[in-house]
Design an enzyme around this catalytic site. Sequence first.
Site, short mmCIF file in Angstrom:
data_model
loop_
_atom_site.label_atom_id
_atom_site.label_comp_id
_atom_site.label_asym_id
_atom_site.label_seq_id
_atom_site.Cartn_x
_atom_site.Cartn_y
_atom_site.Cartn_z
N ASP A 1 5.36 5.07 7.48
CA ASP A 1 6.00 4.36 8.60
C ASP A 1 7.48 4.08 8.34
O ASP A 1 7.98 3.00 8.65
CB ASP A 1 5.28 3.04 8.89
CG ASP A 1 3.87 3.23 9.37
OD1 ASP A 1 3.55 4.34 9.83
OD2 ASP A 1 3.06 2.30 9.27
N ASP B 1 -5.14 -4.18 9.15
CA ASP B 1 -3.81 -3.69 9.50
C ASP B 1 -2.85 -4.83 9.78
O ASP B 1 -1.63 -4.63 9.75
CB ASP B 1 -3.89 -2.81 10.75
CG ASP B 1 -4.66 -1.53 10.52
OD1 ASP B 1 -4.46 -0.89 9.46
OD2 ASP B 1 -5.48 -1.17 11.38
#
Length: 605
Positions: A315, A543
């Site tokens: 990411d 998450d």
Amino acid sequence: MNLWRRLSGRSRALALTSAGVLVAGGLVTLPVTAAQAATQCSVDYTTNDWPGGFTANITINNLGDPLTSWTLGFTFPNTTQQVQQGWSAIWSQSGRNVTAKNESYNGSLAKNSSTSIGFNGAWSGTNPKPTQFTLNGTVCSGGTPGTTAPPTTAPPTTAPPTTAPPTTAPPTTAPPTTTPPGTRVDNPYAGVKGYVNPEWKAKANAETGGSRVSNNPTAVWLDRIAAINGTPNSSSNGSMGVRNHLDEALAQGAGYIQFVIYDLPGRDCAALASNGELGPNDLPRYKSEYIDAIAAIQSDAKYKNLRIVNIIEIDSLPNLVTNTSGNAGGTAMCDTVKANGAYVNGVGYALAKLGAIGNVYNYVDAAHHGWIGWDTNLNPTVQMLKQAATASGSTVHNVRGFIVNTANYSALKEPYVKITDNVNGQSVRQSKWIDWNQYVDEFTFAQGFLAQAKSAGFDSNIGMLIDTSRNGWGGTARPAGAGPTTSVDAYVDGGRIDRRIHAGNWCNQAGAGLGERPRANPEPTAFPGLHAYVWVKPPGESDGSSKAIPNNEGKGFDQMCDPSYTGNARNGNSKSGALANAPISGAWFSAQFQELMKNAYPPLS
């Protein structure tokens, strides 16, 4: 005088030693004169030799008064002997004379204590050992220790410490611009078993039915500096640090181990749940306190036969293409780290420093099809990765491959929806779900990405990994065939395996299941460049939290983890699809783990 930049971070912890030194197979004690009373010393010097090169490990034993700084000196017997790369000291050479001065973090030596330094060198003809050493001008013992038998293959590219690096990290230095000799295989996953993280295994085994999957290899996440040495009070990482995991991998007889390198300055600039500890201008800390410290442990010769896989900064780089100004949902943080080079130079430094270790394999994160599957995103992302792979002294040769779908939920294959399908003369790319994307699943996306990367100049033998830890999408909601042909949306929504509300949803997705179990070369005919299916995201680890939860681990709250959130531009203003009552990112989420097992595909027996 030639002066090398040292490889900082290659330090060894101080350890008490005796006053003797091994010389020609015997223990010799150095006689000390009155003039030498303040500085008394002995030196251990051993080498691993191979044709044309060697690694030297040196232990300096201070037998006299405490020192606040030190300078070691010695002379090579032959003019062809050269220091090429050193660590834990500032190295220089003039002719045959070599000098090593302390770093800022290891200058203090108490009486009867020692410090270890080392270097990689080159030679031709013969490689005799120095016959005399001096410490601050005083002659030490340690002239000609017993020879070390040459290894059958070249040792690791950089010599290592035997213990964890110091808590105060050494200053940052530029990594080597070329990769020293090291024997690597094409596919580190092939033919060997993977490391099973005992900390994750214990959590999985504590769940009803968890023993069915707890023996699968998962990656170890290094999401902050403290994780390098272990974080016993953390809600995510456990007390085991990098060295503990490597030692356990040896004990298991594992052939490979996986680490996630994940602590860039201004990390995950387009999200909040996974923001990290380092600010956008903390690149020097990232280099010296994080990457250097990891490299110092991974380069230990003790682990030279273990294939160490590093997943590099998920990411990160794709955000610089899709989430900066001018893009829907662009953020100021992404603008900052793009402008100051934190991501590009941080990734480049990590690749160069870790890639210099002969048994390390770097795979760079390449997002997923629902993020960069459009040509307008894919090609620029490949170029951005190429820029990072050639930054900070790195080259493309430090990249073993790429990984897609890391910690995401995109389906591996969509058997009932192909990107070439048409419904009543209308392309499925016009459906709301596909939204003009060039890909519909991770398998075809990985194939396309690999082709683009090779065309951009990455090595022709690079490979791909696909994270299948949570993209199974089994259970009762899994379609058994194609959708109705009444409309393009009905056809796609009725037949797609991925049951998310929107392909941009990423947090604790309801209905997800465990995917293909980790294995090497899963598609040798259809996709020979696919190195492995992997579980990089350990199933059961959250998450992000469903609501703001105060914590001291740098974990923020992102509305995409709130099941009541109605979305933003990046997910088409759709509901988040997240599970309720989730803990902070990385913490164990029992309800999700149970749902992942329930919806596993292939199903669990």
